[in-house]
Write a protein that holds these residues in place. Structure first.
Motif: not given
Ligand code: IMO
Ligand code: GDP
Ligand code: MG
Length: 441
Positions: A13, A16, A38, A41, A129, A224, A239, A303
């Motif tokens: 977050d 990007k 998950n 963007h 997620t 991520q 992740t 969240r």
């Molecule tokens: P963007 O691309 C922030 C976090 C989840 C959790 C961990 C595992 O928008 O930056 P998952 O569902 O992937 O198995 O969850 O990763 N998580 C993210 N946190 N931004 C994201 O994506 C995320 N995608 C997964 O909160 O801690």
């Protein structure tokens, strides 16, 4: 012509989506190479806000082709909903969106297993997620996954689905005490989804290879971030994909030799959603203040995001692991009203000061941040056009961060809008994309 990877440097977050949206007019192709829905963007265009989950943020630009690469795990129902939503808002998909045959499919038992596993983990839960991304990658690595190409082969799909459902139902029933699935309930809707998606499914690595040979510029959009990478992140609170720059090659089928540069995206502070260690987390009311000012709520799950100070250890680590040459710094404006701003320069652990990212879970959980404090600028940075428009103390903050992380900033973002972005004068970005600076002035 350059092929550049954009990666998150913290826990996701970072903005990007905004950075990719700004760079998209300079390229011909945007590729997502890992993760799934998950991701969230956000791209703000005037009064319109778009949240992209599986589709590259480049899709908002009609002359650019977007690819969902083989490293992505795709939930057909979710991606179709996303596609329909974009079409309703006037976005062109036909001829602009290409989905890899090799991408693995998220099936309904994956979110079910994701949630069941989280419930079972109790206090050790990851805080996923709940989209089924982890279990889909588990199946991929276990060689029992179903790919987009398999979905288009009705007999093969039925065989694989029957086998998987038999296994998953045992897991759900016997280990997790959770509801099970019937083949027919999945087969027919997923065959319909396959028919709907078929015109977009293709050999994307071959396409990319031809496009690169023809001189097209490719931008790789990471999802991520580095600290959530399956190998390099804060394991097990991560992740399940390769979020770092190396993943751009494996997750797209473009060889590493064709990638010319890596751009990191970082927030001027830090956020994290879900569980896991976060040394610079602000636990008091200041964390809540930053959450409100930065509107730090998950774009996918809603969240509240945990908020903390900028962590130079994390950034230095991200620079090293990804080979980042330059960083786009976002959300500087969120710190505008802080009377002091802190930067973490090391972790205190059992009397020592660590200056490199520790891998040990216990060390990270117990690490106490060592801070440098600078006085805040207490005035608005929003909409500054050039660095000289920024308050002197804000420039001092940026200069200190650059010094600590060892690479220069190419952009400084001071608001969600495209125009609320400074492309720095010494930006390496202008070497890759000579027109980017003037496109924002
Ligand atoms: P963007 O691309 C922030 C976090 C989840 C959790 C961990 C595992 O928008 O930056 P998952 O569902 O992937 O198995 O969850 O990763 N998580 C993210 N946190 N931004 C994201 O994506 C995320 N995608 C997964 O909160 O801690
Ligand atoms: P991503 O997952 O890395 O694309 O980031 P998200 O979209 O999940 O979260 C970033 C949020 O911050 C989005 O709501 C953006 O619109 C917003 N944003 C991006 N840059 C800035 C900025 O410089 N200032 C402010 N205030 N908001 C920003
Ligand atoms: Mg996000």
């Amino acid at each position: 012509m350059p092929n550049i990877v954009v990666v998150g440097t913290q826990w996701g977050d970072e903005g990007k989506g905004k950075v990719v949206d700004i760079l998209t007019p300079q390229v011909d192709v945007v590729v997502r190479f890992q993760g799934g829905n998950n991701a969230g963007h956000t791209v703000v265009v005037g009064r319109e806000k778009y949240v992209l989950h599986s589709i590259p943020s480049g899709i908002l630009h009609p002359n650019v082709r977007c690819v969902i690469g083989c490293g992505v795990v795709l939930d057909p129902a979710s991606v179709i909903e996303e596609m329909e939503g974009l079409v309703r808002r006037g976005v062109t998909l036909d001829g602009n969106l290409f989905i890899s045959k090799n991408a693995h499919v998220i099936l309904p038992y994956h979110p079910a297993l994701d949630r069941a596993s989280e419930a079972k983990l109790g206090a050790r839960r990851i805080g996923t997620t709940g989209k089924g991304v982890g279990p889909a990658y588990v199946d991929k690595a276990a060689r029992v996954g179903i790919r987009m190409a398999d979905l288009l082969d009705e007999k093969l799909f039925r065989d694989k689905l029957e086998w998987n459902i038999a296994q998953k139902n045992r897991l759900l029933r016997e280990i997790y005490d959770a509801p099970t699935f019937a083949v027919e309930d999945i087969l027919n809707p997923y065959l319909r989804y396959a028919g709907w998606l078929a015109p977009y499914i293709t050999d994307t690595s071959l396409l990319l290879s031809k496009w690169i040979d023809a001189g097209y510029d490719v931008l790789f959009e990471g999802a991520q971030a580095t600290m959530l990478d399956v190998d390099h992140g804060t394991y097990p609170y991560i992740t399940s994909s390769s979020t770092t720059a190396g993943g751009a090659a494996t997750g797209s089928g473009v060889p590493p030799t064709k990638i010319n540069g890596i751009l990191g995206v970082a927030k001027a502070y830090t956020t994290r959603v879900g569980g896991g260690p976060f040394p610079t987390e602000m636990k008091g009311p200041l964390g809540e203040t930053i959450r409100q000012r930065g509107n730090e709520y998950g774009a996918t799950t809603g969240r509240p995001r945990r908020c903390g100070w900028f962590d130079a250890l994390v950034l230095r680590y991200a620079v090293r692991i990804n080979g980042i040459e330059t960083v786009a710094l976002t959300k500087l404006d969120v710190l505008d009203q802080c009377d002091t701003v802190k930067i973490c320069t090391g972790y205190r652990y059992k009397g020592d000061v660590l200056t490199e990212m520790p891998a040990e879970e216990t060390v990270l959980q117990q690490a106490e941040p060592v801070y440098e404090e600078i006085s805040g600028w207490m005035s608005s940075t929003t909409g500054a056009k050039i660095e000289a428009d920024l308050p002197a103390k804000a420039r001092q903050y940026l200069a200190r961060l650059e010094e600590l992380i060892g690479v220069p900033f190419c952009m400084v973002s001071t608001g969600p809008q495209r125009a609320e972005t400074i492309v720095t004068e010494s930006s390496p970005l202008t070497r890759w994309y000579p027109a980017v600076r003037s496109s924002l002035l």
